[in-house]
Enzyme design. Sequence first.
Site: not given
Length: 287
Positions: A32, A87, A138-139, A156
């Site tokens: 991204q 973050d 990758d979760g 999140d």
Amino acid sequence: MVDLWVRERFLDRFEQGYRVSDVLHLSRSEFQEISIVETEALGRMLLLDGMIMTTERDEFIYHELITHIPLLAHPNPRRVLVIGGGDGGTIREVLKHPTVEKAVLCEIDGDVIDVCRKYLPSIAGKLDDPRVETVVRDGAAYIAEQENSFDAILIDSTDPIGPGEKLFTESFYRSVLAALRENGVMACQSESPIAVPEECRRINRLLRAVFPVVQVYTACVPTYPGGQWTWTFCSRDLRPLEGINDSVADKLAESCKYYNRQVHQAVFALPNNVKALFTPDAAEVRA
Ligand code: SPD
């Protein structure tokens, strides 16, 4: 002087703008576009693919609520997994719980973590704590390999478009349930009933197909499209308003800007527009 603004256009339905005093970072990762801008109104702001993820001014509302509601519902959260959350704001809140021995951050995009460490120290500043393990993966793939491993899982994520899409599927939620230990709890961000009511409803249906206990909570996050935001608490049997230890909650609240014992109750008082979305026989919500 250049009159510079950042404008978030959300699904071609909403547009919001902020005056920018400085562009601190702009890059494209494997997944991204990552930007950090300094805004006059809200301090530094992280955008992913042009969508606002967090700002220095209002991040505490989101991060405190996604974390403290589930963690206080658990009698002894020791192992916590955060999926997404590059973050670092959710991890910062997790570490306020003295019972936590291990906090795993599983974020797909390592560049997001690096950029936030550099430009958002008040949010990402706890990522070096020795209790934190960072997994850049990758979760959905990571969680599929975990069984009976975590007391709390906090999802999140970004919105259900782009890299975050698979974190809003029934198979992902089934893996989350399998990864929870006995008494395990989870919370996920579940979108805005104003901006995307149909998404809120879809997420709720999926969660109810998987978890025995599903309870939506809501608050205002000024910088997210729609303003009114929801999170969802899920578990096998623990309930988010029962068994809260008042002295633990009061002690925690001393380190919070938003969370306190009264807020813990209040966020579950759903306004009628939110309730209507989750009533099984309610009229379909227009997309
Ligand atoms: N529309 C923005 C939704 C973003 C939700 N996740 C934010 C991540 C903050 N840690």
